[in-house]
Design an enzyme around this catalytic site. Sequence first.
Site, mmCIF file in Angstrom:
data_model
loop_
_atom_site.group_PDB
_atom_site.id
_atom_site.type_symbol
_atom_site.label_atom_id
_atom_site.label_comp_id
_atom_site.label_asym_id
_atom_site.label_seq_id
_atom_site.Cartn_x
_atom_site.Cartn_y
_atom_site.Cartn_z
ATOM 1 N N ASP A 11 46.648 -2.505 28.271
ATOM 2 C CA ASP A 11 46.103 -3.542 27.400
ATOM 3 C C ASP A 11 45.482 -2.804 26.215
ATOM 4 O OD1 ASP A 11 43.641 -2.538 28.275
ATOM 5 O OD2 ASP A 11 42.910 -4.461 29.025
ATOM 6 N N CYS A 68 44.029 -0.231 31.878
ATOM 7 C CA CYS A 68 43.168 -1.199 31.204
ATOM 8 C C CYS A 68 41.767 -0.580 31.178
ATOM 9 C CB CYS A 68 43.214 -2.589 31.844
ATOM 10 S SG CYS A 68 42.403 -2.785 33.441
ATOM 11 N N THR A 70 38.893 -0.882 32.928
ATOM 12 C CA THR A 70 38.402 -0.359 34.212
ATOM 13 C C THR A 70 39.530 0.022 35.152
ATOM 14 O OG1 THR A 70 38.371 -2.520 35.302
ATOM 15 C CG2 THR A 70 36.348 -1.841 34.114
ATOM 16 N N HIS A 101 49.317 9.215 51.249
ATOM 17 C CA HIS A 101 48.961 8.353 52.382
ATOM 18 C C HIS A 101 49.384 6.901 52.205
ATOM 19 C CE1 HIS A 101 45.542 11.150 53.975
ATOM 20 N NE2 HIS A 101 46.701 11.778 53.826
ATOM 21 N N HIS A 136 51.233 7.444 58.382
ATOM 22 C CA HIS A 136 50.976 6.668 57.175
ATOM 23 C C HIS A 136 52.070 5.623 56.939
ATOM 24 C CE1 HIS A 136 47.765 9.442 56.417
ATOM 25 N NE2 HIS A 136 48.610 10.455 56.396
#
Length: 148
Positions: A11, A68, A70, A101, A136
């Site tokens: 963004d 973005c 955060t 993992h 995993h």
Amino acid sequence: MKNRKIAIVSDHAGYILKGKLLKYLNEEHYEVKDLGCFSDENVDYPDFGHPLAEAVSSGEFETGISICGTGNGINMTVNKHPGIRGALCWNEEISRLARAHNDANICALPGRFISESEAILIVKTFLNTDFEGGRHKRRVDKISLKMY
């Protein structure tokens, strides 16, 4: 692994960092496509997260990178799509573990909270870490919702 097809989006808050990552990925000879955004003008991250997730989910691209402010909003968006395992990666170790993992296929970056050098290290690690499988794989196989 450098022949892997990679799509990248951001963004407005991740636009500058995306440009720096594109430069790095091109210098390293990765096959990468920028799906937007294309300026630092205010946009809505889902408008770019959804097309990225669709492109990775369909197999058009093997891996995605989303950015973005955060990393959270765009990561929440991509994770709405079947077959997507987006991981919010804010340091090298998280990036390594997301691949090893969790078999993550989209690396979400917090553009306002990491430096260019940190972002490059995170992406480099993400792209060069293989899924370990084993115990995993059993867990990863339980992530997607089953339709009943």
